[in-house]
Design a protein around this motif. Structure first.
Motif, short mmCIF file in Angstrom:
data_model
loop_
_atom_site.label_atom_id
_atom_site.label_comp_id
_atom_site.label_asym_id
_atom_site.label_seq_id
_atom_site.Cartn_x
_atom_site.Cartn_y
_atom_site.Cartn_z
N ARG A 149 0.74 -1.15 0.05
CA ARG A 149 -0.08 -0.08 -0.15
C ARG A 149 0.88 1.20 -0.08
NH1 ARG A 149 -0.97 4.03 2.97
NH2 ARG A 149 0.36 3.19 4.65
N ARG A 150 2.00 1.13 0.70
CA ARG A 150 2.79 2.55 0.87
C ARG A 150 3.50 2.69 -0.62
NH1 ARG A 150 7.71 2.24 3.18
NH2 ARG A 150 7.42 -0.12 3.57
N ILE A 151 3.69 1.61 -1.17
CA ILE A 151 4.51 1.75 -2.73
C ILE A 151 3.58 2.47 -3.49
CG2 ILE A 151 5.44 0.39 -4.47
CD1 ILE A 151 6.67 -1.66 -2.21
N ILE A 152 2.46 1.63 -3.49
CA ILE A 152 1.35 2.29 -4.37
C ILE A 152 1.02 3.67 -4.07
CG2 ILE A 152 -1.07 1.92 -5.03
CD1 ILE A 152 -0.72 -0.93 -4.68
N SER A 153 0.97 4.04 -2.82
CA SER A 153 0.68 5.41 -2.43
C SER A 153 1.80 6.38 -2.84
CB SER A 153 0.78 5.36 -0.98
OG SER A 153 0.27 6.74 -0.37
N SER A 154 3.05 5.90 -2.73
CA SER A 154 4.18 6.76 -3.30
C SER A 154 4.09 7.05 -4.63
CB SER A 154 5.56 5.91 -3.07
OG SER A 154 5.62 5.92 -1.54
N PHE A 155 3.92 5.93 -5.50
CA PHE A 155 3.60 6.07 -6.98
C PHE A 155 2.36 7.08 -7.25
CE2 PHE A 155 1.15 4.91 -10.85
CZ PHE A 155 2.22 5.39 -11.86
N TYR A 156 1.32 7.17 -6.57
CA TYR A 156 0.23 8.07 -6.93
C TYR A 156 0.53 9.45 -6.43
CZ TYR A 156 -3.16 4.72 -8.94
OH TYR A 156 -3.78 4.00 -9.80
N SER A 157 1.52 9.28 -5.33
CA SER A 157 1.90 10.82 -4.85
C SER A 157 2.69 11.41 -5.88
CB SER A 157 2.45 10.85 -3.40
OG SER A 157 1.73 10.35 -2.51
N TRP A 158 3.59 10.73 -6.70
CA TRP A 158 4.50 11.12 -7.58
C TRP A 158 3.53 11.65 -8.78
CZ3 TRP A 158 5.64 8.90 -12.47
CH2 TRP A 158 6.62 9.58 -13.39
#
Length: 84
Positions: A28-37
């Motif tokens: 979830r954290r990795i997906i969140s980082s991608f969407y934040s980018w």
């Protein structure tokens, strides 16, 4: 892709792969980082992962030392007067 699709993916991933809550939270954290980018790059208006909260994993309860063990450590450290 919306919030519900991401939630569904995380749930299915945990069931199929048989992973722990900690692993799901890391994904979830990795997906969140991608969407934040991609949000920072102005490709999307708002990240759909923002509404997905951290997955709570159970914390292990550690056993405490008893009085006998504490006295033993105090005596071996050379300060037995510190304990009753």
């Amino acid at each position: 892709m919306g919030t519900e699709e991401i939630r569904s993916y995380l749930s299915n991933y945990q069931q199929k792969a048989g992973v722990t809550h900690v692993t799901v939270n890391n994904v979830r954290r990795i997906i969140s980082s991608f969407y934040s980018w991609i949000e920072d790059e102005d490709h999307i208006i708002e990240s759909p992962v923002r509404r997905i909260k951290r997955v709570k994993a159970p914390q292990p309860i550690r056993e405490t030392y008893g009085d006998k063990v504490a006295r033993f450590f105090a005596i071996t450290a050379g300060c037995p007067e510190t304990l009753p």
